[in-house]
Design a protein around this motif. Structure first.
Motif, PDB file in Angstrom:
ATOM      1  N   ARG A   1     -22.818 -62.893 -30.249  1.00  0.00           N
ATOM      2  CA  ARG A   1     -22.625 -63.953 -29.264  1.00  0.00           C
ATOM      3  C   ARG A   1     -23.230 -63.531 -27.919  1.00  0.00           C
ATOM      4  NH1 ARG A   1     -17.184 -64.750 -27.860  1.00  0.00           N
ATOM      5  NH2 ARG A   1     -16.787 -62.611 -28.534  1.00  0.00           N
ATOM      6  N   ARG A   2     -23.831 -64.468 -27.228  1.00  0.00           N
ATOM      7  CA  ARG A   2     -24.340 -64.174 -25.892  1.00  0.00           C
ATOM      8  C   ARG A   2     -23.220 -64.351 -24.870  1.00  0.00           C
ATOM      9  NH1 ARG A   2     -30.166 -66.738 -24.607  1.00  0.00           N
ATOM     10  NH2 ARG A   2     -29.782 -65.419 -22.783  1.00  0.00           N
ATOM     11  N   PRO A   3     -23.221 -63.560 -23.816  1.00  0.00           N
ATOM     12  CA  PRO A   3     -22.226 -63.764 -22.753  1.00  0.00           C
ATOM     13  C   PRO A   3     -22.385 -65.156 -22.144  1.00  0.00           C
ATOM     14  CG  PRO A   3     -23.329 -61.647 -22.521  1.00  0.00           C
ATOM     15  CD  PRO A   3     -24.083 -62.415 -23.567  1.00  0.00           C
ATOM     16  N   PRO A   4     -21.310 -65.764 -21.699  1.00  0.00           N
ATOM     17  CA  PRO A   4     -21.381 -67.142 -21.172  1.00  0.00           C
ATOM     18  C   PRO A   4     -22.344 -67.308 -20.008  1.00  0.00           C
ATOM     19  CG  PRO A   4     -19.111 -66.476 -21.531  1.00  0.00           C
ATOM     20  CD  PRO A   4     -19.946 -65.252 -21.735  1.00  0.00           C
ATOM     21  N   SER A   5     -22.473 -66.278 -19.176  1.00  0.00           N
ATOM     22  CA  SER A   5     -23.292 -66.422 -17.964  1.00  0.00           C
ATOM     23  C   SER A   5     -24.738 -66.014 -18.162  1.00  0.00           C
ATOM     24  CB  SER A   5     -22.688 -65.578 -16.830  1.00  0.00           C
ATOM     25  OG  SER A   5     -22.633 -64.212 -17.191  1.00  0.00           O
ATOM     26  N   ARG A   6     -25.113 -65.651 -19.384  1.00  0.00           N
ATOM     27  CA  ARG A   6     -26.485 -65.163 -19.588  1.00  0.00           C
ATOM     28  C   ARG A   6     -27.195 -66.016 -20.630  1.00  0.00           C
ATOM     29  NH1 ARG A   6     -27.214 -60.155 -17.183  1.00  0.00           N
ATOM     30  NH2 ARG A   6     -25.307 -59.158 -16.504  1.00  0.00           N
TER      31      ARG A   6
ATOM     32  N   THR B 294     -17.438 -57.367 -24.139  1.00  0.00           N
ATOM     33  CA  THR B 294     -17.905 -57.830 -22.837  1.00  0.00           C
ATOM     34  C   THR B 294     -19.437 -57.814 -22.848  1.00  0.00           C
ATOM     35  OG1 THR B 294     -17.794 -55.566 -21.962  1.00  0.00           O
ATOM     36  CG2 THR B 294     -15.875 -56.987 -21.593  1.00  0.00           C
ATOM     37  N   ALA B 295     -20.035 -58.282 -21.768  1.00  0.00           N
ATOM     38  CA  ALA B 295     -21.497 -58.309 -21.683  1.00  0.00           C
ATOM     39  C   ALA B 295     -22.052 -56.884 -21.714  1.00  0.00           C
ATOM     40  CB  ALA B 295     -21.928 -59.019 -20.412  1.00  0.00           C
TER      41      ALA B 295
ATOM     42  N   ARG C 263     -27.188 -69.612 -27.808  1.00  0.00           N
ATOM     43  CA  ARG C 263     -25.825 -69.072 -27.752  1.00  0.00           C
ATOM     44  C   ARG C 263     -25.679 -67.736 -28.443  1.00  0.00           C
ATOM     45  NH1 ARG C 263     -21.565 -73.597 -29.397  1.00  0.00           N
ATOM     46  NH2 ARG C 263     -20.206 -71.918 -28.654  1.00  0.00           N
ATOM     47  N   THR C 264     -26.719 -67.279 -29.104  1.00  0.00           N
ATOM     48  CA  THR C 264     -26.627 -66.037 -29.866  1.00  0.00           C
ATOM     49  C   THR C 264     -27.873 -65.180 -29.662  1.00  0.00           C
ATOM     50  OG1 THR C 264     -27.605 -67.037 -31.856  1.00  0.00           O
ATOM     51  CG2 THR C 264     -25.191 -67.114 -31.641  1.00  0.00           C
TER      52      THR C 264
ATOM     53  N   GLN D 268     -22.204 -59.978 -26.398  1.00  0.00           N
ATOM     54  CA  GLN D 268     -20.781 -59.680 -26.331  1.00  0.00           C
ATOM     55  C   GLN D 268     -20.492 -58.524 -27.298  1.00  0.00           C
ATOM     56  OE1 GLN D 268     -19.790 -61.209 -23.479  1.00  0.00           O
ATOM     57  NE2 GLN D 268     -17.921 -61.932 -24.451  1.00  0.00           N
TER      58      GLN D 268
END
Length: 358
Positions: free
Chosen positions: A353-358, A217-218, A288-289, A252
């Protein structure tokens, strides 16, 4: 897995049931063949049709024989039988529907019985084979769950007992510290017991990650990196650390990410041949990363070593810390790789991986 009593009784007769279906196919095929030679005479096509149907009958017999000799549990045996019967019913129904439509249109349908037999028998064999693969996969998944549950229990049991022992050591160390001024002996004991307690906490995070209890998770890894650098400074007083990590560096991950940085920072220092090892840690954000770079000024690595550095399995016992890093990053859907540092040393890049919302 609980199985109703009626299914247990049927499961015991499942191989015989499939064999009976194969026998019925053979009887219908022979009857159709005799009818054909009465009307058409002996020819190539009636013989081919008979051979096809008998082959399908033999396939059903073979499926029943395999099921009778297999080591599948009762529930999985009946699963294969259900798939077989379902395939036979489904394909037979399609053939019957097709024939019915043609008849409703007023068309003459020749060989309707042959079509029904071939479609139903083929569907039964295909369904049975699919059922075998499904039953095997289900059995393997159940066994994996059982092994996971056992490992989770053993891990929890070990953590509980070792953590209790470490706390007892720390307690007695504090008592001794009040009675003596020999801190040079007590301080190492206290540090080691604290390290054991910290290791147990890390093992809990790893166990939760590997068992599927926690999913990535984030998570802000900036504080994790800074904490591991402080631990490294306390352990390696001669080393210098240059840290350039932006705040709120979300990726993530889970709490087990601390083991990733602990191992990589420790390796950067311990495999350094300089009297005062220097380690630089920085992070870069990408669309994205997020990439974290751990750079040392040590002797570096040979190309063949870099190429296979993260390929070792944990259970091999060789480079267990590095293998652990790779295993954790695989669970995160990230990556880790090593390359040469200029002019000297090694740079390890950990990519999250970066969280989708950040």
């Amino acid at each position: 897995m609980d199985v109703p009593a009626w299914e247990r009784r049927l499961a015991g007769h499942a191989p015989s049931l499939i064999a009976v279906l194969g026998g019925l196919v053979a009887v219908v095929a022979v009857a159709q063949f005799l009818r054909d030679i009465e009307t058409l005479g002996v020819g190539v096509f009636p013989v081919v049709a008979l051979g096809l149907c008998l082959s399908l009958s033999a396939g059903l017999f073979g499926l029943g024989r395999w099921l009778a000799n297999s080591d599948l549990p009762v529930a999985d045996t009946w699963t294969v039988a259900r798939w077989c019967l379902g395939g036979m019913a489904g394909f037979g129904a399609l053939a019957a529907l097709t024939i019915g439509i043609r008849l409703a249109e007023g068309q003459v349908v020749d060989g309707a019985a042959l079509t029904l037999v071939v479609m139903a028998s083929g569907g039964g064999i295909g369904g049975g084979v699919a059922g075998i693969y499904y039953a095997r996969a289900t059995l393997a998944a159940r066994e994996a769950d059982h092994r996971r549950d056992a490992l989770v229990f053993l891990n929890s049991h070990l953590r509980h007992n070792v953590l209790n022992a470490a706390q007892v050591i720390q307690g007695y160390t504090d008592l001794l510290a009040d009675r003596t001024d020999e801190s040079r002996y007590l301080d190492p004991i206290e540090r080691r017991s604290a390290a054991i307690a910290s290791l147990i906490d890390d093992m809990k995070e790893l166990a939760d990650l590997f068992s599927g209890e926690h999913t990535p998770t984030a998570l802000d890894i900036s504080t994790v990196i800074l904490r591991e650098v402080e631990h490294a400074r306390e352990t390696h007083e001669s080393a210098t650390f240059d840290v350039d990590i932006p705040p709120e560096l979300y990726v993530q991950a889970t709490g087990a990410v601390s083991a990733v940085f602990a191992n990589l920072i420790q390796n950067a220092v311990e495999h350094n041949d300089a009297e005062s090892p220097s380690v630089t840690i920085r992070a870069d954000r990408h669309p994205r990363t997020v990439s974290v770079h751990i750079v040392d000024d040590g002797p570096g690595m040979r190309d063949e070593v870099k190429a296979t550095l993260f390929d070792s399995a944990i259970e091999s016992g060789e480079g267990r810390g590095i293998a652990l890093v790779k295993t954790v990053m695989n669970h995160y859907g990230g990556d880790v790789r090593a390359r040469d540092n200029d002019p000297r040393g090694t740079e390890v890049v950990v990519e999250f991986r970066r969280p989708p919302s950040r």
